[in-house]
Design a protein around this motif. Structure first.
Motif, PDB file in Angstrom:
ATOM      1  N   GLY A 110      40.408  36.716  39.877  1.00 51.47           N
ATOM      2  CA  GLY A 110      41.393  35.540  39.540  1.00 51.47           C
ATOM      3  C   GLY A 110      41.443  35.325  38.449  1.00 51.47           C
ATOM      4  O   GLY A 110      40.478  35.051  37.735  1.00 51.47           O
ATOM      5  N   LEU A 129      48.591  32.481  42.378  1.00 47.57           N
ATOM      6  CA  LEU A 129      48.289  31.460  43.214  1.00 47.57           C
ATOM      7  C   LEU A 129      49.011  29.998  42.448  1.00 47.57           C
ATOM      8  O   LEU A 129      48.455  30.086  41.152  1.00 47.57           O
ATOM      9  CB  LEU A 129      46.932  31.238  43.615  1.00 47.57           C
ATOM     10  CG  LEU A 129      46.552  29.752  44.006  1.00 47.57           C
ATOM     11  CD1 LEU A 129      47.251  29.919  45.407  1.00 47.57           C
ATOM     12  CD2 LEU A 129      44.957  29.548  44.290  1.00 47.57           C
ATOM     13  N   PHE A 168      53.978  33.739  49.451  1.00 43.36           N
ATOM     14  CA  PHE A 168      53.638  32.446  50.534  1.00 43.36           C
ATOM     15  C   PHE A 168      53.965  31.382  49.777  1.00 43.36           C
ATOM     16  O   PHE A 168      54.350  31.099  48.750  1.00 43.36           O
ATOM     17  CB  PHE A 168      52.177  32.622  50.796  1.00 43.36           C
ATOM     18  CG  PHE A 168      51.090  32.619  49.611  1.00 43.36           C
ATOM     19  CD1 PHE A 168      50.884  34.007  49.160  1.00 43.36           C
ATOM     20  CD2 PHE A 168      50.629  31.717  49.366  1.00 43.36           C
ATOM     21  CE1 PHE A 168      49.815  33.775  48.183  1.00 43.36           C
ATOM     22  CE2 PHE A 168      49.729  31.566  48.206  1.00 43.36           C
ATOM     23  CZ  PHE A 168      49.120  32.804  47.595  1.00 43.36           C
ATOM     24  N   LEU A 214      41.122  30.790  34.908  1.00 44.57           N
ATOM     25  CA  LEU A 214      41.660  30.900  36.178  1.00 44.57           C
ATOM     26  C   LEU A 214      43.269  30.780  36.047  1.00 44.57           C
ATOM     27  O   LEU A 214      43.840  31.465  36.847  1.00 44.57           O
ATOM     28  CB  LEU A 214      41.007  29.832  37.000  1.00 44.57           C
ATOM     29  CG  LEU A 214      41.457  29.937  38.308  1.00 44.57           C
ATOM     30  CD1 LEU A 214      41.087  31.154  39.055  1.00 44.57           C
ATOM     31  CD2 LEU A 214      40.630  28.740  39.161  1.00 44.57           C
ATOM     32  N   TRP A 215      43.563  29.685  35.261  1.00 40.86           N
ATOM     33  CA  TRP A 215      45.026  29.518  35.429  1.00 40.86           C
ATOM     34  C   TRP A 215      45.881  30.040  34.178  1.00 40.86           C
ATOM     35  O   TRP A 215      46.308  29.260  33.231  1.00 40.86           O
ATOM     36  CB  TRP A 215      45.358  27.855  35.559  1.00 40.86           C
ATOM     37  CG  TRP A 215      44.480  27.148  36.603  1.00 40.86           C
ATOM     38  CD1 TRP A 215      43.557  26.424  36.496  1.00 40.86           C
ATOM     39  CD2 TRP A 215      45.123  27.389  38.123  1.00 40.86           C
ATOM     40  NE1 TRP A 215      43.196  26.396  37.874  1.00 40.86           N
ATOM     41  CE2 TRP A 215      43.862  26.605  38.738  1.00 40.86           C
ATOM     42  CE3 TRP A 215      45.918  27.950  38.580  1.00 40.86           C
ATOM     43  CZ2 TRP A 215      43.972  26.495  40.012  1.00 40.86           C
ATOM     44  CZ3 TRP A 215      45.945  27.819  39.941  1.00 40.86           C
ATOM     45  CH2 TRP A 215      45.101  27.067  40.744  1.00 40.86           C
ATOM     46  N   LEU A 265      50.145  24.778  37.841  1.00 41.16           N
ATOM     47  CA  LEU A 265      48.887  25.466  37.546  1.00 41.16           C
ATOM     48  C   LEU A 265      49.159  26.910  38.093  1.00 41.16           C
ATOM     49  O   LEU A 265      49.607  26.664  39.328  1.00 41.16           O
ATOM     50  CB  LEU A 265      47.758  24.726  38.417  1.00 41.16           C
ATOM     51  CG  LEU A 265      47.134  23.568  37.784  1.00 41.16           C
ATOM     52  CD1 LEU A 265      46.221  22.837  38.604  1.00 41.16           C
ATOM     53  CD2 LEU A 265      46.768  23.534  36.171  1.00 41.16           C
ATOM     54  N   ILE A 273      46.453  36.721  40.334  1.00 39.89           N
ATOM     55  CA  ILE A 273      45.341  37.217  41.200  1.00 39.89           C
ATOM     56  C   ILE A 273      45.392  38.967  41.048  1.00 39.89           C
ATOM     57  O   ILE A 273      46.548  39.641  41.243  1.00 39.89           O
ATOM     58  CB  ILE A 273      45.571  36.764  42.691  1.00 39.89           C
ATOM     59  CG1 ILE A 273      45.291  35.398  42.641  1.00 39.89           C
ATOM     60  CG2 ILE A 273      44.744  37.675  43.681  1.00 39.89           C
ATOM     61  CD1 ILE A 273      45.994  34.956  44.125  1.00 39.89           C
ATOM     62  N   VAL A 302      51.142  38.007  47.068  1.00 39.69           N
ATOM     63  CA  VAL A 302      50.164  38.969  47.102  1.00 39.69           C
ATOM     64  C   VAL A 302      50.896  40.420  47.247  1.00 39.69           C
ATOM     65  O   VAL A 302      51.761  40.347  48.104  1.00 39.69           O
ATOM     66  CB  VAL A 302      49.095  38.944  48.269  1.00 39.69           C
ATOM     67  CG1 VAL A 302      48.095  40.081  48.170  1.00 39.69           C
ATOM     68  CG2 VAL A 302      48.206  37.572  48.213  1.00 39.69           C
ATOM     69  N   LEU A 359      49.794  26.017  42.324  1.00 40.50           N
ATOM     70  CA  LEU A 359      49.775  24.777  42.746  1.00 40.50           C
ATOM     71  C   LEU A 359      50.708  23.838  41.793  1.00 40.50           C
ATOM     72  O   LEU A 359      50.456  23.791  40.354  1.00 40.50           O
ATOM     73  CB  LEU A 359      48.223  24.047  42.443  1.00 40.50           C
ATOM     74  CG  LEU A 359      47.359  24.138  43.756  1.00 40.50           C
ATOM     75  CD1 LEU A 359      47.089  25.643  44.032  1.00 40.50           C
ATOM     76  CD2 LEU A 359      46.027  23.575  43.478  1.00 40.50           C
ATOM     77  N   ILE A 375      51.497  24.368  47.526  1.00 38.11           N
ATOM     78  CA  ILE A 375      50.839  25.765  47.270  1.00 38.11           C
ATOM     79  C   ILE A 375      51.455  26.713  47.635  1.00 38.11           C
ATOM     80  O   ILE A 375      52.374  26.895  48.650  1.00 38.11           O
ATOM     81  CB  ILE A 375      49.577  25.653  48.106  1.00 38.11           C
ATOM     82  CG1 ILE A 375      48.725  24.292  47.770  1.00 38.11           C
ATOM     83  CG2 ILE A 375      48.824  26.867  47.807  1.00 38.11           C
ATOM     84  CD1 ILE A 375      47.307  24.399  48.849  1.00 38.11           C
ATOM     85  N   SER A 376      51.772  27.725  46.790  1.00 38.37           N
ATOM     86  CA  SER A 376      52.635  29.055  46.834  1.00 38.37           C
ATOM     87  C   SER A 376      51.859  30.142  46.250  1.00 38.37           C
ATOM     88  O   SER A 376      51.014  29.788  45.364  1.00 38.37           O
ATOM     89  CB  SER A 376      54.092  28.794  46.395  1.00 38.37           C
ATOM     90  OG  SER A 376      54.288  28.315  45.093  1.00 38.37           O
TER      91      SER A 376
END
Lengths: 350, 350, 350
Positions: free
Chosen positions: C67, C38, C350, C76-77, C56, C60, C10, C40, C6-7
């Motif tokens: 999102g 975001l 992140f 979303l993706w 994915l 954001i 922001v 994945l 997960i990365s």
């Protein structure tokens, strides 16, 4: 955080659907072998045989990037969103959105798990199945919201493990003053089965009390399968009943281990009964063949072929083709024609 | 990835709301003890007392599987989406969508944390509170977008830790040429409090400069609580002021440790003042009682009871019941009636 | 789960845009240095040089908590949703939604990575670029769905690594009977480049076969850059061609290491050609300057300045300002004016 497990699937395939004389459409689709999805879940041991669990599961349409569904708007965790308390001896109390028991049983007997072009849900069509269309309407919203797959606002009880292979559940859902077309279902149902020694037998029912005109829609399923080793064979029947209209789906399925994968065979028949002789003649059947080649436990490539044959003026099709009409004077009238399809794809579980 | 912490809550309850003579509705609801949510967050140590942090927090409606909110469309991280730089001595600069300071203070004094049927936000009703309705409109979109809970496009400053229990923040938001009904707020506010020796006292204000007719809406709150050990008692008042209309919410709350959980008591009163005597008579109060039984730090079962009593022609209700009307000739006119409710649920933090 | 990484990012900034005589607007924006997102993703080693991978990636908007995107609803993706099989010697087969090859090349030569007020995509405006507007329409939905950034339903082939710095890909997309305005593209394209010894040179094309009136829209790009050590300089050109209309974007960019960060300089020119002399006179250029100060590998603060200068009756602007019109009699007519902007922000990966 150690209390969360993240998993899921990305599964994308190339599909061609040829709807009789109307021609063929090529497309890319998501989830033909296993639904593309994102799952967050976890369990907490509370001691004394008690545990708590949550489960969030949302569809991904990996061909377009869409997450979740749209009825109601923003339904990200469209597949399941539940919290439960599990007692090792007494069973589980579970609250939230979940699968209906009939789908769980029906899906368990389909070698294609109700996915892809050979899905045993091919006749779960709101435009072509009169019982479904009459009970829930044919708008895309109604299809998305109807409770033959999943249902919101459910309170459930599940039997505990360790009952010698017996499994089962009870479910009730609150309509909250809303309509089934908007995703509010006043329903009740059960599931009961036994699995052991290669056998699996099960039955389930889910009744929707607030289908169109506040009448009752019945969704019933039963089936049995046996694993011979060289092949797993199964048979199941699912009945949708709404007033004078009913659609009876009967399925014969086989899954045959072959090399690092499996051959799948399926025959599904939809027998419709309506108020008129013409409506009762609108039957159809599907033949599906597939091979899944496993590259690992988590990754596979696959190919499926399927043919839907309509009788009378039935207009069932494999999803993804040219739009068809049940109107006998329309240019794209499809009554009694065949829908042929194949698809090849990649499935990866994470 | 080590830099991300995933956490959240799934909380689902069964609720019954009886709105006076109109009858009762049973429903399943999400987040009556703690908002069902998904949180992604992380902090990076930059050295020399400096750190960076991000926070993404979105509501889950676990009864229906919905994630986030819809104003604006697709607002997945509706609760909070921020990035900040934190200096250990100077404080934090934070940018993004966040809670307004008034909600943070108001919520901190409510034993029910403004959730469930006994929420101190019961009178935060855009149809029944004239000050809110006049300032932001009564459409669902306006309710979702208004800045009495959270606000988009915020720039904030937070005092550092280590000031002897003093805490506080400043906030300003850009309207960007948009309207409050669409989620664009030209606002400013502050929060200041002190916590220590069992005491917590705080005050906050958030002014919206572009409420309806581009007039100013004032949201003010102050409160105090003391933890006696045998019980934590608190009192707080929140004032919504828009032109001649104002709604003053006053709350008395108690949280009493009892066994592996706590008893909660709440009294909330809404005192409305309007341009006419009749408008000023539309007051109401709420009495709420609850018990939360903790199965672990992360998991609890709970039960709440609440009654809303309307005066004059006020039409405040507990959410989840039959729709009511403030129109005296409507069949579902509710002026001056009582709304009674109870709910039982499961809350699981992950 | 070890198989998921997960990365994300922001990134929020404060921006001011002054559109000529129309005045200035202050706003908060997301993703001016790096898109807030975001991700994945994961890879599985299947042995024998074969691996599987999923990805994915969803936008954001951290200023408002949104999102993903909305065309199609619930996307979303929106940035990427793919599954692929990678052979170390033969390359990768990838299916799903992905970036178009032209954007990948164009973005790689822009010091601002096509983000923020100095973005090389400033002239990717559907209202002001006649070629784009004629090909895809000017509705917000059309902009969101058009394939000059990303495209759904893609089948791609990527060259393997280890070809001495040569990289490249092929792409084809299925229109599935839909329109480009709804996100369905019948397209094909390629990307080919070489990177090594400080050089990077690349070219790409993506042709949309079902733009408006089912005509072909061509998107072509080529560029080169060299890293002198003291500075990295690059030049690139992107051409949008639709019938008689074309917009040619030419970019000169420099990135100069300076302290714990980098200075960025950009000049972008849009040269439009249309059926009339007036249309051909609607050119514009942008000058952008920025500094990114890295607090760590993952966190930075930054400031950007940019000016767009219109010629003829061109109405290109930096996003975020007062709405402008190309209608010469409108009160907010903007033809031939300048759009000035600056922004300062925080970016955290992140």
């Amino acid at each position: 955080q150690s209390s969360v497990t993240i998993s899921g699937t990305v599964d994308v395939a190339i599909r061609q659907v040829r709807n009789g004389s109307l021609g063929a459409v090529n497309s890319e689709v998501s989830g033909a072998n296993s639904t593309s999805k994102l799952i967050l879940r976890g369990t907490e041991d509370l001691g004394a045989g008690l545990s708590a669990a949550f489960y969030l599961d949302g569809t991904i349409l990996a061909d377009t990037g869409v997450g979740g569904a749209n009825v109601p708007a923003g339904q990200l965790w469209d597949r399941r969103s539940t919290v439960g308390l599990i007692d090792a001896r007494l069973g589980e109390i579970r609250l939230g959105r979940d699968w209906v028991p009939t789908h769980l049983v029906w899906s368990s007997f389909d070698p294609f798990a109700t996915l892809g072009i050979a899905s045993a849900n091919t006749f779960r069509s709101f435009s072509a199945s009169r019982a479904l269309g009459q009970a829930f309407g044919t708008a895309p919203e109604s299809q998305a919201a109807n409770p033959t797959l999943r249902v919101s606002n459910a309170a459930e009880y599940f039997l505990p493990a360790g009952l010698g292979g017996v499994y089962g559940s009870l479910i009730a859902t609150a309509k909250e003053g809303g309509t089934t077309a908007a995703g509010f279902t006043r329903g009740d149902g059960f599931r009961l089965g036994w699995s052991g020694s290669g056998f699996n037998i099960a039955a389930a029912q889910f009744r929707t009390r607030n289908a169109a005109a506040d009448q009752t829609f019945k969704d019933q399923v039963y089936g049995a399968s046996y694993d011979f080793g060289a092949a797993k064979l199964g048979v199941a029947q699912r009945r949708w009943i709404y007033g004078a209209d009913r659609t009876v789906n009967t399925q014969l399925g086989a899954s045959i281990p072959a090399g690092p994968g499996a051959i799948k065979l399926s025959y599904v028949r939809a027998d419709q009964t309506g108020a008129t002789v013409a409506q009762s003649a609108n039957d159809a059947h599907l033949i599906g063949v597939g091979y899944v080649y496993s590259l690992s436990k988590r990754t596979a490539v696959y190919g499926h072929m399927a043919r839907v044959t309509n009788k009378g003026s039935a207009v069932f099709v494999v999803p993804g083709g040219i739009a068809v009409s049940a109107n006998a004077v329309a240019a794209n009238y499809f009554g009694g024609q065949k829908s042929n399809a194949f698809e090849v794809g990649i499935r990866h579980d994470f």
